[in-house]
Motif scaffolding. Structure first.
Motif, PDB file in Angstrom:
ATOM      1  N   SER A 137       0.809  -1.211   0.000  1.00 35.32           N
ATOM      2  CA  SER A 137       0.000   0.000   0.000  1.00 35.32           C
ATOM      3  C   SER A 137       0.844   1.264   0.000  1.00 35.32           C
ATOM      4  O   SER A 137       0.422   2.291  -0.527  1.00 35.32           O
ATOM      5  N   GLU A 138       2.015   1.180   0.621  1.00 31.82           N
ATOM      6  CA  GLU A 138       2.931   2.308   0.613  1.00 31.82           C
ATOM      7  C   GLU A 138       4.356   1.790   0.773  1.00 31.82           C
ATOM      8  O   GLU A 138       4.559   0.680   1.276  1.00 31.82           O
ATOM      9  N   PRO A 139       5.358   2.552   0.308  1.00 33.86           N
ATOM     10  CA  PRO A 139       6.755   2.113   0.411  1.00 33.86           C
ATOM     11  C   PRO A 139       7.120   1.705   1.834  1.00 33.86           C
ATOM     12  O   PRO A 139       6.667   2.321   2.808  1.00 33.86           O
ATOM     13  N   LEU A 140       7.972   0.696   1.941  1.00 34.87           N
ATOM     14  CA  LEU A 140       8.327   0.132   3.234  1.00 34.87           C
ATOM     15  C   LEU A 140       9.567   0.764   3.850  1.00 34.87           C
ATOM     16  O   LEU A 140      10.046   0.291   4.882  1.00 34.87           O
ATOM     17  N   ASP A 141      10.088   1.810   3.237  1.00 33.42           N
ATOM     18  CA  ASP A 141      11.219   2.527   3.817  1.00 33.42           C
ATOM     19  C   ASP A 141      11.190   3.967   3.341  1.00 33.42           C
ATOM     20  O   ASP A 141      10.437   4.340   2.431  1.00 33.42           O
ATOM     21  N   GLU A 142      12.004   4.802   3.968  1.00 32.94           N
ATOM     22  CA  GLU A 142      12.020   6.224   3.633  1.00 32.94           C
ATOM     23  C   GLU A 142      12.638   6.494   2.268  1.00 32.94           C
ATOM     24  O   GLU A 142      12.321   7.489   1.617  1.00 32.94           O
ATOM     25  N   ASP A 143      13.516   5.616   1.826  1.00 33.07           N
ATOM     26  CA  ASP A 143      14.122   5.749   0.512  1.00 33.07           C
ATOM     27  C   ASP A 143      13.120   5.263  -0.532  1.00 33.07           C
ATOM     28  O   ASP A 143      12.926   4.062  -0.714  1.00 33.07           O
ATOM     29  N   GLU A 144      12.464   6.187  -1.205  1.00 29.38           N
ATOM     30  CA  GLU A 144      11.411   5.826  -2.146  1.00 29.38           C
ATOM     31  C   GLU A 144      11.943   5.441  -3.516  1.00 29.38           C
ATOM     32  O   GLU A 144      11.163   5.098  -4.415  1.00 29.38           O
ATOM     33  N   SER A 145      13.254   5.494  -3.687  1.00 32.00           N
ATOM     34  CA  SER A 145      13.811   5.094  -4.966  1.00 32.00           C
ATOM     35  C   SER A 145      13.583   3.600  -5.185  1.00 32.00           C
ATOM     36  O   SER A 145      13.744   2.787  -4.269  1.00 32.00           O
ATOM     37  N   GLY A 146      13.187   3.242  -6.369  1.00 28.25           N
ATOM     38  CA  GLY A 146      12.915   1.852  -6.674  1.00 28.25           C
ATOM     39  C   GLY A 146      11.463   1.455  -6.489  1.00 28.25           C
ATOM     40  O   GLY A 146      11.029   0.435  -7.017  1.00 28.25           O
ATOM     41  N   TRP A 147      10.719   2.257  -5.745  1.00 28.63           N
ATOM     42  CA  TRP A 147       9.300   1.975  -5.574  1.00 28.63           C
ATOM     43  C   TRP A 147       8.534   2.559  -6.760  1.00 28.63           C
ATOM     44  O   TRP A 147       8.703   3.717  -7.110  1.00 28.63           O
ATOM     45  N   ILE A 148       7.680   1.749  -7.359  1.00 31.30           N
ATOM     46  CA  ILE A 148       6.924   2.167  -8.533  1.00 31.30           C
ATOM     47  C   ILE A 148       5.442   2.191  -8.168  1.00 31.30           C
ATOM     48  O   ILE A 148       4.893   1.190  -7.696  1.00 31.30           O
ATOM     49  N   GLU A 149       4.804   3.334  -8.386  1.00 33.89           N
ATOM     50  CA  GLU A 149       3.380   3.459  -8.100  1.00 33.89           C
ATOM     51  C   GLU A 149       2.568   2.856  -9.242  1.00 33.89           C
ATOM     52  O   GLU A 149       2.814   3.156 -10.413  1.00 33.89           O
ATOM     53  N   ILE A 150       1.636   2.004  -8.906  1.00 31.74           N
ATOM     54  CA  ILE A 150       0.749   1.411  -9.902  1.00 31.74           C
ATOM     55  C   ILE A 150      -0.312   2.446 -10.278  1.00 31.74           C
ATOM     56  O   ILE A 150      -0.977   3.016  -9.406  1.00 31.74           O
ATOM     57  N   SER A 151      -0.460   2.699 -11.543  1.00 33.06           N
ATOM     58  CA  SER A 151      -1.388   3.724 -12.011  1.00 33.06           C
ATOM     59  C   SER A 151      -2.834   3.304 -11.769  1.00 33.06           C
ATOM     60  O   SER A 151      -3.162   2.105 -11.824  1.00 33.06           O
ATOM     61  N   PRO A 152      -3.732   4.268 -11.512  1.00 36.83           N
ATOM     62  CA  PRO A 152      -5.159   3.928 -11.405  1.00 36.83           C
ATOM     63  C   PRO A 152      -5.648   3.242 -12.676  1.00 36.83           C
ATOM     64  O   PRO A 152      -5.213   3.556 -13.778  1.00 36.83           O
ATOM     65  N   GLY A 153      -6.553   2.292 -12.510  1.00 40.42           N
ATOM     66  CA  GLY A 153      -7.066   1.562 -13.656  1.00 40.42           C
ATOM     67  C   GLY A 153      -6.097   0.545 -14.206  1.00 40.42           C
ATOM     68  O   GLY A 153      -6.147   0.209 -15.391  1.00 40.42           O
TER      69      GLY A 153
END
Length: 262
Positions: A222-238
């Motif tokens: 549901s949300e990144p598991l660490d403060e470093d958001e690099s590498g986390w990709i948000e899934i687009s709506p739809g």
């Protein structure tokens, strides 16, 4: 709302993500950084796959941070695929039967979101659950109903399409009754071989969903598991995803179009 995560890949201890990550799921249960509510204390649950075809499910009504059994289980169980969820109830009671993940056969499912006017639509929602699935209707949530409807629509044959149809049919109930928000849906489900997830809403307030590719697998959350958001990709709506822990495929997730076509 709720927070959840799923792991698929090489076997990992559950506590690596649920307890020990910088923004672990237990941390999110007390202070989520993304979402409608920061507190998710209305129960928790785990589903993991081992040497058997069916998932093992453990859940309870305590806040995740206060359950010593969760700490013991998460620190001793190593699995190649697991789902974990912390709940913030939107309309139904705090009970074990209402905690996620839900399961039927080899399938497990967890959800973050809501159906508009759920309490007024519960009877109609239950009618949509096929007779052959109704013996698994243990709780009273819209989430469990969507899952069982999807099972009846052919989750085994087409995991994305069946879920798309189920969400569309349930959303139509709220639309026809004039209840808003019609549908907010961020969910993850698995058959023990692959992980599926989708992000969708009938309005602009789409529940969050991310994934990260790692050397030994893929985590969806549901949300990144660490403060470093690099590498986390948000899934687009739809959008819906399918992953076996090595590759990841994205497709459109359009529940309303699916309902119109049927």
């Amino acid at each position: 709302m709720c927070r959840f995560l799923a792991w698929i890949g090489d076997p990992r201890f559950i506590d690596e993500f649920v307890l020990n990550a910088g923004q672990s799921l237990v941390t999110q249960s007390r202070s989520a950084l993304i979402g409608k509510t920061s507190l998710n204390a209305d129960g928790f649950g785990l589903a993991w796959y081992g040497d058997r075809d069916l998932p093992c499910v453990y859940k309870d009504v305590h806040p995740a941070w206060s359950d010593e059994n969760l700490k013991q289980i998460a620190s001793h169980i190593k699995a190649r695929l697991f789902l974990a969820h912390v709940r913030a109830s939107t309309s139904t009671a705090i009970s074990r039967n209402n905690c996620h993940p839900f399961s039927k056969g080899r399938w497990s499912f967890m959800h973050n979101g809501q159906l508009g006017g759920h309490l007024k639509l519960r009877q109609k929602l239950d009618v949509m659950i096929p007779v052959e699935c109704y013996d698994q209707r243990y709780g009273a949530t819209d989430s469990e109903a969507i899952f069982l409807i999807a099972v009846g629509l052919g989750l085994d044959r087409s995991p994305i399409s069946a879920m798309e149809q189920a969400v569309g049919k349930v959303e139509m109930l709220a639309r026809e009754a004039g209840h808003t928000p019609h549908m907010r849906f961020s969910a993850c489900w698995s058959d023990g071989e692959k992980v599926y997830a989708a992000r969708y809403a009938s309005d602009r307030f789409v529940p969050s969903l991310f994934y990260r590719l790692q050397e030994d697998g893929i985590v969806v959350c549901s949300e990144p598991l660490d403060e470093d958001e690099s590498g986390w990709i948000e899934i687009s709506p739809g959008t819906a995803i399918t992953t076996d822990g090595r590759t990841l495929e994205k497709v459109e997730f359009r529940p309303q179009a699916c309902v119109v076509n049927t």
